[in-house]
Motif scaffolding. Structure first.
Motif, PDB file in Angstrom:
ATOM      1  N   GLU A 274       0.837  -1.212   0.000  1.00 43.38           N
ATOM      2  CA  GLU A 274       0.000   0.000   0.000  1.00 43.38           C
ATOM      3  C   GLU A 274       0.866   1.253   0.000  1.00 43.38           C
ATOM      4  N   ARG A 276       3.080   2.135   1.972  1.00 42.18           N
ATOM      5  CA  ARG A 276       3.110   2.671   3.329  1.00 42.18           C
ATOM      6  C   ARG A 276       4.458   2.353   3.942  1.00 42.18           C
ATOM      7  N   ARG A 284       3.706   7.575   3.451  1.00 45.57           N
ATOM      8  CA  ARG A 284       3.793   6.731   2.241  1.00 45.57           C
ATOM      9  C   ARG A 284       4.984   7.223   1.421  1.00 45.57           C
ATOM     10  N   VAL A 309      -2.142   3.860  -7.758  1.00 47.69           N
ATOM     11  CA  VAL A 309      -2.587   2.975  -6.675  1.00 47.69           C
ATOM     12  C   VAL A 309      -2.820   3.794  -5.405  1.00 47.69           C
ATOM     13  N   LEU A 310      -1.860   4.672  -5.096  1.00 43.44           N
ATOM     14  CA  LEU A 310      -1.973   5.442  -3.854  1.00 43.44           C
ATOM     15  C   LEU A 310      -3.151   6.417  -3.902  1.00 43.44           C
ATOM     16  N   LEU A 313      -6.196   4.582  -2.995  1.00 38.27           N
ATOM     17  CA  LEU A 313      -6.227   4.242  -1.565  1.00 38.27           C
ATOM     18  C   LEU A 313      -6.555   5.473  -0.719  1.00 38.27           C
ATOM     19  N   GLY A 316     -10.012   6.699  -1.144  1.00 38.14           N
ATOM     20  CA  GLY A 316     -11.005   5.702  -0.707  1.00 38.14           C
ATOM     21  C   GLY A 316     -11.823   5.148  -1.857  1.00 38.14           C
ATOM     22  N   ASP A 318     -10.627   3.169  -4.217  1.00 41.31           N
ATOM     23  CA  ASP A 318     -10.180   1.822  -4.548  1.00 41.31           C
ATOM     24  C   ASP A 318      -9.391   1.258  -3.361  1.00 41.31           C
ATOM     25  N   PRO A 319     -10.104   0.934  -2.276  1.00 37.81           N
ATOM     26  CA  PRO A 319      -9.404   0.503  -1.061  1.00 37.81           C
ATOM     27  C   PRO A 319      -8.642  -0.804  -1.237  1.00 37.81           C
ATOM     28  N   ALA A 321      -6.783  -1.456  -3.854  1.00 33.82           N
ATOM     29  CA  ALA A 321      -5.640  -1.269  -4.771  1.00 33.82           C
ATOM     30  C   ALA A 321      -4.328  -1.620  -4.070  1.00 33.82           C
ATOM     31  N   ARG A 322      -3.470  -2.303  -4.787  1.00 32.23           N
ATOM     32  CA  ARG A 322      -2.157  -2.665  -4.242  1.00 32.23           C
ATOM     33  C   ARG A 322      -1.128  -2.522  -5.348  1.00 32.23           C
TER      34      ARG A 322
END
Ligand SMILES: Cc1cc2nc3c(=O)[nH]c(=O)nc-3n(C[C@H](O)[C@H](O)[C@H](O)COP(=O)(O)OP(=O)(O)OC[C@H]3O[C@@H](n4cnc5c(N)ncnc54)[C@H](O)[C@@H]3O)c2cc1C
Length: 490
Positions: A274, A276, A284, A309-310, A313, A316, A318-319, A321-322
């Motif tokens: 994520e 993070r 991040r 992706v971020l 995330l 909110g 696409d929670p 998403a990775r």
């Protein structure tokens, strides 16, 4: 909703990753307060295209990524020319060179890399006049200015950046030699045979190459560079004269802020899927300053994928998403040199467990190689002729099974002399724009929705707006689709 509290998102670094994140975040979420700090004074620009600026193919004012008015109209607090000097994680605040302290709910580090300057004698007090690195628009402008009066240039480093710099300077009429420490050019992307063909191609463009060239120092007179010193194999040194020296010796992720703030840093700021920090979930990191699964990427496509992706995330939207890693595909942007390289290219015929398909025509500067394991493409080099790049990229990227007939991999449509891959033969899944991950199928879908020019397609998909090497291919597909249109259909 403001991520991780009410203080909103603070982005440090307004380069290719940071600016993409800010744009994508606003596209998904108009409300969360967003502040972006950029140490460089100008609005964000496409760094990849600096090579084209140096080559005189693009003007600096044409590589901007975000219009100056965009920030105000989208409620983004952009602090251009302001460097963040300290992160106080306990107080969740960043301190900046303009004396401000800005609170954050989520902090995003997108500080990129800085050019590596080898610790050579003559560089103790910084770079002398006439010696430069090539990372920023400012560097590029200075190199262009110096190239007006310089006659002989040395480029230290024969990687992608060094070769693009050398080609740009040669195009400006300078006598250019590339000094490279390794035994062949672009050794990370090319095998020795391809490196040899590339050196021959450079020679045909008037660019000299010296391999196994160990630069031991710069020669400086009256504060200006006059050449470099090279170690001779048997001991002793020789001097190569130059009035312009470009150091293209690689980059180092810019991690000082993170390190000082006590975040886990390897080569980059260590992040999970994520993006993070593994030390602090409110921080991040994306782009070249981040390290994900032991990988530090030095290309724009992974940086933009991480930004997308971020954004999903943090907004909110696409929670799930990775970022799970990206394949690295390199394309050279140098007039007169077509080059694409991907994956593991160094295997040879004697290596067990792999199949190598190869074609060489050194006199014409052509070298093509596909490396196959278990029926899948694990690496490829296309030098001198890159018509197959779209299909090979897709086969490599998606680890797709290969057709039994191998030579078509390197020679799609032996019958057609077209430079770009003939659109008819290209499968819909073929990646056309790798920087923005746009396939032929997506371009066709744009066409079906009414896009009629490469510019229309770029507005919808961003195809062609990264390194720009796919622009001919996008135009070719659009022209081909126009040709398919029944007469009378507008
Ligand atoms: C000449 C050239 C050609 C290239 N060609 C290609 C190519 O063909 N294909 C490809 O994929 N990649 C290419 N690259 C690499 C590509 O440009 C990078 O991968 C990409 O820019 C990485 O984006 P980033 O945002 O991580 O870093 P950057 O774009 O470097 O942005 C980082 C930004 O953060 C700012 N910053 C750093 N610290 C702070 C701070 N403390 N406070 C505020 N701001 C800060 C920096 O000033 C910088 O503006 C090329 C690079 C160069 C220089």
């Amino acid at each position: 909703m403001s991520p991780e509290g009410t203080a909103g998102v603070v982005v440090v670094g307004n380069g290719m990753a940071g600016s993409r994140l800010v744009g994508e975040l606003r596209a998904r979420d108009a409300a969360t307060p967003v502040t972006v700090f950029g140490a460089e004074p100008q609005r964000p620009y496409n760094r990849v295209l600096l090579s084209n600026v140096l080559a005189g193919l693009t003007r600096p004012e044409h590589i901007g990524l975000v219009d100056a008015a965009w920030y105000a109209s989208h409620g983004v607090d952009a602090r251009l020319g302001v460097e963040v000097t300290r992160v106080d994680r306990a107080a969740r605040t960043v301190h900046a060179s303009d004396g401000t302290a800005t609170p954050y709910g989520t902090l995003v580090l997108a500080t990129g890399s800085t050019a590596f300057v080898p610790p050579l004698p003559g560089l103790r007090d910084g770079l002398p006049d006439g010696a430069l690195v090539f990372r920023t628009l400012d560097d590029c402008r200075r190199i262009c200015d110096l190239a007006e009066s310089a006659r002989r240039a040395l480029v230290v480093g024969g990687g992608l950046l060094g070769i693009e710099a050398a080609r740009g300077l040669a195009g400006r009429g300078l006598d250019v030699t590339v000094l490279h420490l390794a035994g062949h050019l672009m050794e990370r992307q090319l095998d020795p045979a391809a490196g040899k063909v590339l050196a021959r191609t450079l020679a045909s463009l008037g660019i000299g190459t010296r391999l196994r060239a160990a630069v031991t120092g710069l020669r400086v007179s009256d504060g200006a560079v006059t050449g470099v010193e090279l170690a001779l194999p048997g001991g002793g040194t020789e001097t190569a004269a130059a009035d312009l020296v470009v150091l293209a010796c690689g980059v180092r992720p810019e991690t000082a802020l993170a390190r000082d703030a006590g975040l886990a840093v390897g080569r980059g700021v260590i992040v999970d899927d994520e993006l993070r920090s593994v030390t602090d979930p409110s921080v991040r990191a994306i782009g070249e300053c981040s390290e994900h699964r032991d990988e530090v990427y030095g290309l724009v496509a992974p940086a933009w994928e991480q930004a997308d992706v971020l954004a999903g995330l943090l907004a909110g939207t696409d929670p799930a998403a990775r970022f799970t890693g990206a394949r690295q595909i390199t394309r050279l942007k140098a007039a007169g040199i077509e080059l694409a390289s991907m994956g593991e290219t160094h295997f040879g015929d004697d290596d067990a467990g792999v199949e190598v398909v190869r074609f060489t025509d050194a006199a014409r500067g052509t070298y093509k190689k596909a490396v196959i394991r278990d029926g899948r493409l694990i690496g490829a080099i296309l030098l001198g002729e890159t018509a197959a790049a779209g299909t090979l990229t897709q086969l490599y990227d998606r680890a797709a099974p290969l057709p039994a007939e191998r030579h078509g991999l390197l020679f799609p449509g032996l019958d057609t002399p077209a430079r770009a891959e003939a659109p008819l033969r290209m499968p819909d899944a073929a990646t056309v724009c790798h920087c923005n991950d746009v396939s032929k199928g997506r371009i066709r879908a744009c066409w079906e929705r009414g896009a009629r020019t490469a510019g229309d397609v770029a507005r919808e998909t961003r195809a062609g707006t990264g390194c720009g090497t796919c622009r001919d291919a996008v135009e070719g597909i659009v022209a081909w689709l126009a040709g398919q249109e029944p007469a009378g259909v507008a």
